[in-house]
Design a protein around this motif. Structure first.
Motif, short mmCIF file in Angstrom:
data_model
loop_
_atom_site.label_atom_id
_atom_site.label_comp_id
_atom_site.label_asym_id
_atom_site.label_seq_id
_atom_site.Cartn_x
_atom_site.Cartn_y
_atom_site.Cartn_z
N SER A 118 -46.87 41.96 27.26
CA SER A 118 -45.82 41.74 28.25
C SER A 118 -46.16 42.38 29.59
N GLY A 119 -46.69 43.58 29.53
CA GLY A 119 -47.08 44.26 30.77
C GLY A 119 -48.22 43.55 31.47
N GLY A 120 -49.16 43.03 30.70
CA GLY A 120 -50.29 42.30 31.29
C GLY A 120 -49.83 41.02 31.98
N ILE A 121 -48.96 40.26 31.32
CA ILE A 121 -48.45 39.04 31.93
C ILE A 121 -47.61 39.38 33.16
N PHE A 122 -46.78 40.42 33.05
CA PHE A 122 -45.96 40.85 34.19
C PHE A 122 -46.84 41.26 35.37
N ALA A 123 -47.85 42.07 35.11
CA ALA A 123 -48.75 42.52 36.18
C ALA A 123 -49.47 41.34 36.83
N VAL A 143 -36.08 38.86 37.29
CA VAL A 143 -36.16 37.90 36.18
C VAL A 143 -37.27 38.32 35.23
N TRP A 144 -38.43 38.65 35.79
CA TRP A 144 -39.56 39.05 34.96
C TRP A 144 -39.32 40.39 34.26
N LEU A 145 -38.68 41.32 34.95
CA LEU A 145 -38.39 42.61 34.32
C LEU A 145 -37.42 42.46 33.15
N VAL A 146 -36.40 41.62 33.31
CA VAL A 146 -35.45 41.41 32.22
C VAL A 146 -36.15 40.77 31.02
N ALA A 147 -36.99 39.77 31.29
CA ALA A 147 -37.72 39.12 30.19
C ALA A 147 -38.64 40.11 29.49
N MET A 148 -39.35 40.91 30.27
CA MET A 148 -40.28 41.88 29.69
C MET A 148 -39.51 42.96 28.92
#
Length: 181
Positions: free
Chosen positions: A11-16, A101-106
């Motif tokens: 999740s962190g990799g996709i977020f980054a 949006v990305w933080l909530v998903a992660m």
């Protein structure tokens, strides 16, 4: 590697990757389409090649795809897009709404894995539901990967369609301008 470590890493990799390539004002071209799709496809291949394919797992994956579609639409609506009239380039701007949006998903993905790992009553509740639905723990990682895959690909497809409309508008307005001369 623990499930929590793996969830944070994925999740962190996709977020980054999404923040590094999408946040701020950017030109929307082929690289903005290919990079996130190829990156998530790589994650997808690694985590989906051995995914269970029984009926109940497929239903779980469809739920993950539905959640991903909702988050993908939210990320799409959190992305401003316009045609720069001076250069003709299609531009995007992603701000704090996109990051949110990305933080909530992660956080949802990591929170679920944390709760299953460290909260005995939640782990029991999830285990009971998985047993009653005839699901194995091997279906959880593909569920989250499909969620992320649909989120990224859905947003990219929607932005690509909007980009095509903007390009057509720019061509039409430049043709109208040339005809008016």
């Amino acid at each position: 590697m623990s499930d929590l470590s793996q969830a944070v890493e994925i999740s962190g990799g996709i977020f980054a990757l999404m923040m590094a390539t999408q946040y701020g004002t950017r030109h929307f071209g082929l690289h903005k389409i290919a990079m996130p799709v190829l990156a998530v496809a790589g994650f997808g291949y690694v985590y989906l090649k051995d995914a269970p394919t029984d009926h109940n797992s497929i239903v779980l994956y469809l739920v993950g795809a539905g959640i991903g579609a909702v988050f993908g639409l939210l990320a799409y609506f959190a992305t401003a897009m316009w045609a720069d009239r001076s250069t003709g380039k299609i531009m995007t701007r992603c701000t704090t709404a996109f990051v949110s949006v990305w933080l909530v998903a992660m956080a949802a993905r990591i929170g679920f894995v944390w709760a299953v790992s460290d909260n005995a009553s939640f782990r029991t509740w999830v285990g009971e539901h998985m047993m009653s639905l005839h699901l194995t723990s091997d279906a959880i990682a593909p569920f989250f990967v499909i969620w992320a895959l649909v989120m990224v690909v859905g947003r990219v497809v929607a932005l690509t369609a909007r980009s095509a409309r903007l390009r057509a508008e720019v061509r039409a307005s430049s043709t109208d301008f040339a005809l008016a001369r």
